[in-house]
Design a protein around this motif. Structure first.
Motif, PDB file in Angstrom:
ATOM      1  N   MET A   1      -5.919  -1.583   8.443  1.00  0.00           N
ATOM      2  CA  MET A   1      -5.278  -2.123   7.242  1.00  0.00           C
ATOM      3  C   MET A   1      -5.713  -1.349   5.995  1.00  0.00           C
ATOM      4  N   GLU A   2      -4.759  -1.103   5.111  1.00  0.00           N
ATOM      5  CA  GLU A   2      -5.103  -0.489   3.823  1.00  0.00           C
ATOM      6  C   GLU A   2      -4.781  -1.487   2.725  1.00  0.00           C
ATOM      7  N   LEU A   3      -5.455  -1.360   1.600  1.00  0.00           N
ATOM      8  CA  LEU A   3      -5.227  -2.334   0.533  1.00  0.00           C
ATOM      9  C   LEU A   3      -3.791  -2.314   0.035  1.00  0.00           C
ATOM     10  N   LYS A   4      -3.172  -1.129   0.057  1.00  0.00           N
ATOM     11  CA  LYS A   4      -1.804  -1.099  -0.473  1.00  0.00           C
ATOM     12  C   LYS A   4      -0.824  -1.914   0.376  1.00  0.00           C
ATOM     13  N   ASP A   5      -1.207  -2.182   1.640  1.00  0.00           N
ATOM     14  CA  ASP A   5      -0.369  -3.058   2.476  1.00  0.00           C
ATOM     15  C   ASP A   5      -0.260  -4.458   1.871  1.00  0.00           C
ATOM     16  N   LEU A   6      -1.230  -4.810   1.014  1.00  0.00           N
ATOM     17  CA  LEU A   6      -1.257  -6.165   0.474  1.00  0.00           C
ATOM     18  C   LEU A   6      -0.466  -6.279  -0.831  1.00  0.00           C
ATOM     19  N   LEU A   7      -0.001  -5.122  -1.329  1.00  0.00           N
ATOM     20  CA  LEU A   7       0.670  -5.143  -2.634  1.00  0.00           C
ATOM     21  C   LEU A   7       2.102  -5.662  -2.568  1.00  0.00           C
ATOM     22  N   LYS A   8       2.622  -5.820  -1.344  1.00  0.00           N
ATOM     23  CA  LYS A   8       3.993  -6.336  -1.261  1.00  0.00           C
ATOM     24  C   LYS A   8       4.055  -7.850  -1.517  1.00  0.00           C
ATOM     25  N   PHE A   9       2.898  -8.489  -1.598  1.00  0.00           N
ATOM     26  CA  PHE A   9       2.871  -9.932  -1.869  1.00  0.00           C
ATOM     27  C   PHE A   9       2.724 -10.190  -3.366  1.00  0.00           C
ATOM     28  N   TYR A  34      -8.895  -4.778  -8.024  1.00  0.00           N
ATOM     29  CA  TYR A  34      -7.875  -3.907  -7.437  1.00  0.00           C
ATOM     30  C   TYR A  34      -6.464  -4.429  -7.727  1.00  0.00           C
ATOM     31  N   PHE A  35      -6.283  -5.742  -7.547  1.00  0.00           N
ATOM     32  CA  PHE A  35      -4.942  -6.301  -7.780  1.00  0.00           C
ATOM     33  C   PHE A  35      -4.564  -6.204  -9.264  1.00  0.00           C
ATOM     34  N   ALA A  36      -5.541  -6.446 -10.147  1.00  0.00           N
ATOM     35  CA  ALA A  36      -5.252  -6.337 -11.586  1.00  0.00           C
ATOM     36  C   ALA A  36      -4.834  -4.901 -11.933  1.00  0.00           C
ATOM     37  N   LYS A  37      -5.499  -3.921 -11.350  1.00  0.00           N
ATOM     38  CA  LYS A  37      -5.152  -2.517 -11.576  1.00  0.00           C
ATOM     39  C   LYS A  37      -3.721  -2.223 -11.141  1.00  0.00           C
ATOM     40  N   ILE A 135     -11.108   0.456  -1.677  1.00  0.00           N
ATOM     41  CA  ILE A 135     -10.639   0.781  -3.032  1.00  0.00           C
ATOM     42  C   ILE A 135     -10.703   2.290  -3.268  1.00  0.00           C
ATOM     43  N   LYS A 136     -11.802   2.930  -2.829  1.00  0.00           N
ATOM     44  CA  LYS A 136     -11.925   4.381  -2.976  1.00  0.00           C
ATOM     45  C   LYS A 136     -10.790   5.100  -2.243  1.00  0.00           C
ATOM     46  N   LYS A 137     -10.426   4.557  -1.067  1.00  0.00           N
ATOM     47  CA  LYS A 137      -9.349   5.176  -0.286  1.00  0.00           C
ATOM     48  C   LYS A 137      -8.007   5.120  -1.010  1.00  0.00           C
ATOM     49  N   GLU A 138      -7.869   4.166  -1.935  1.00  0.00           N
ATOM     50  CA  GLU A 138      -6.628   4.077  -2.721  1.00  0.00           C
ATOM     51  C   GLU A 138      -6.706   4.953  -3.962  1.00  0.00           C
ATOM     52  N   GLY A 139      -7.766   5.723  -4.088  1.00  0.00           N
ATOM     53  CA  GLY A 139      -7.862   6.647  -5.223  1.00  0.00           C
ATOM     54  C   GLY A 139      -8.423   6.017  -6.490  1.00  0.00           C
ATOM     55  N   LEU A 140      -8.957   4.799  -6.394  1.00  0.00           N
ATOM     56  CA  LEU A 140      -9.562   4.155  -7.570  1.00  0.00           C
ATOM     57  C   LEU A 140     -11.074   4.154  -7.420  1.00  0.00           C
ATOM     58  N   ASP A 141     -11.784   4.006  -8.541  1.00  0.00           N
ATOM     59  CA  ASP A 141     -13.240   4.014  -8.486  1.00  0.00           C
ATOM     60  C   ASP A 141     -13.818   2.784  -9.191  1.00  0.00           C
ATOM     61  N   PRO A 142     -14.487   1.916  -8.428  1.00  0.00           N
ATOM     62  CA  PRO A 142     -15.073   0.709  -9.045  1.00  0.00           C
ATOM     63  C   PRO A 142     -16.062   1.031 -10.174  1.00  0.00           C
TER      64      PRO A 142
END
Ligand SMILES: [Mn+2]
Length: 497
Positions: A1-9, A34-37, A135-142
């Motif tokens: 699973m990747e985080l972007k899979d969750l963005l369709k909700f 991540y969701f706020a971003k 989150i890092k895999k999605e190209g963002l940095d905490p």
């Protein structure tokens, strides 16, 4: 699973386990960020009977702005529910109904949620590490949010007994990379124990069980914050004539234990895994410090009796061999030829110049060394990585110029400790071929063995029944263990001896 899979909700609720700890809070916080971003509105909740009252967690929520709500009566049915640091349907998390369920967790995998999205890796030290990695895999940095990066650090810190039980390289990568607010961490660390827990610590130590023959202590505490177990076992290990300590508590939800060892014949992580095996939990850590869990449903006697019994088995089962001073009588053993095979190796001077101080990070741990002319890394048959000198390498293998490829769960990397530059090693890997004239004597083990090889005098390799004890015909001290399932692939019997 990747985080972007969750963005369709659109309607997203994140829930951590009841009685949240720092790791659970950090994990939910990371997903909220991540969701706020991604301009998604989400809500982060926890449920259950108790509202958070531990002072370190109250500081964490306030100072680090953790956007969490206590919702004991939550009744709305969201489109997506994500449970973090726990698995939907398990007893430590109050059930919330939702149309779709996702799980992000680092505990032992339970029954799968039907149709659920999940990311469960039980080998890492904290769920915060998993969230950071996703989150890092999605190209963002905490690190863009210092409060969040501090929370992530404190999540790992708390779940690994002050980082002392960290073993996975991903945990180490996160520790190295997070930029944190040290003052807040110090403040949380120093509000970690309540006076009541201080008393639990004292009471537990009064009731130790000492086993003189093998010099180990077993200490039972009342159910408490797991960090107390680390405090107890670290302290108790300082006692003279104590070389191993297991501190534990049993609550209705779980048995948690902490293992410390200063004996070179006992690796704490191995003992932790042995204690938990088949009991619905798992263990993590390294040679000196480790911890683990068991599920009460799996025990057929008290947690204390289970631990005592397994410790006894553990000590009774091994034969210890020190290869350097051992001559095995191999006259009745079978002789085998090594089957030619190809493996990989990396010449370290190809990666950084001679004299560079480096840190090699692999799934098996970190090694610090300085590059010299003869330094190589070997990639073993199961993908394990270890340093080797040119002379030893050439006694078993022939170098070729062919590239070597293989997939890793964690791709090994080398850091230049002087500059901080990090390079992955696989682009430098070359193929080596076995020199075919090596003969060995071997025999299947009838008893588990701990073997200190001639090259690793302070660290042993474990062999189980069915694995092979193997000795090179041209060097009686070159004793090693070959896994049973691999033996036939690499050795074939000599026809005449
Ligand atoms: Mn956790």
């Amino acid at each position: 699973m990747e985080l972007k899979d969750l963005l369709k909700f659109d309607d997203i609720v994140i829930q951590c386990h009841d009685n949240p700890d720092a790791d659970a809070l950090a994990s939910g916080y990371a997903l909220m960020w991540y969701f706020a971003k991604n301009n998604k509105r989400a809500k982060f909740i926890y449920r259950g009977r108790n509202e958070i009252k531990k002072s370190n967690l109250l500081i964490m929520i306030k100072e680090l702005d953790v956007p969490v709500d206590y919702e004991p009566f939550f009744a709305r049915e969201p489109e997506l529910l994500i449970t973090v640091d726990c698995q939907y349907g398990q007893k430590n998390v109050t059930a919330t109904t939702a149309k779709t369920i996702a799980v992000i967790d680092h505990h032992q995998k339970g029954a799968a949620v039907p149709g659920g999205l999940s990311y469960i890796r039980s080998d890492v030290g904290s769920c915060a590490t998993l969230c950071w990695n996703l989150i890092k895999k999605e190209g963002l940095d905490p690190n863009d949010n210092r409060l969040l990066s501090t929370a992530l650090y404190y999540g790992l810190f708390s779940d690994t007994n002050r980082l002392s039980e960290v073993s996975h390289p991903l945990d180490r990568d996160m520790m190295d990379q997070l930029v944190i607010n040290k003052a807040t961490v110090t403040e949380m660390i120093n509000s970690n124990i309540s006076l009541e827990e201080l008393q639990i610590t004292g009471k537990a130590i009064l009731n130790y069980d000492y086993h003189e023959s093998n010099k180990y202590l077993v200490i039972e505490a009342e159910a408490c914050d797991p960090c107390i177990l680390g405090v107890i076992s670290d302290f108790a290990l300082e006692t003279e004539n104590v070389s191993v300590c297991v501190a534990f508590y049993a609550s209705p939800y779980e048995v948690k234990f902490s293992v410390r060892s200063c004996s070179k014949e006992v690796h704490a992580d191995e003992l932790a895994a042995f204690l938990a095996e088949g009991l619905g939990g798992g263990g993590g850590g390294h040679m000196l410090k480790a911890g683990g869990t068991m599920q009460p449903d799996y025990l057929n006697k008290s947690a204390k009796d289970t631990i005592e019994e397994r410790l006894q088995w553990y000590y009774d089962r091994y034969l210890v061999i020190y290869a350097k001073d051992t001559k095995l009588n191999t006259s009745k053993w079978k002789a085998y030829d090594k089957v030619s095979q190809t493996l990989g190796c990396i010449r370290l001077t190809d990666v950084f110049p001679i004299g560079t101080p480096i840190n090699i990070r692999t799934l098996e741990g970190d090694v610090d060394t300085v590059i010299d002319e003869e330094a190589y890394l070997m990639i073993g048959v199961e993908g394990e990585i270890y340093p080797i000198k040119e002379k030893k390498l050439l006694s078993s293998y022939q170098l070729t110029n062919f590239v070597f490829t293989r997939d890793f769960e964690y791709e090994p990397r080398i850091k230049n400790r002087a500059t901080g530059e990090v390079k992955k090693v696989m682009p430098f890997a070359k193929t080596v071929r076995t020199v075919t004239n090596s003969v060995v004597f071997a025999k299947p083990l009838e008893q588990p063995v701990k073997l200190f090889t001639a090259w690793t005098e302070d660290k042993y390799y474990s062999g189980d029944i069915g694995d092979y004890l193997t000795v090179r015909a041209d060097d009686e001290h070159d004793i090693y263990i070959v896994k049973g399932e691999l033996f036939d692939r690499f050795y074939k019997p000599r026809t005449n001896r």
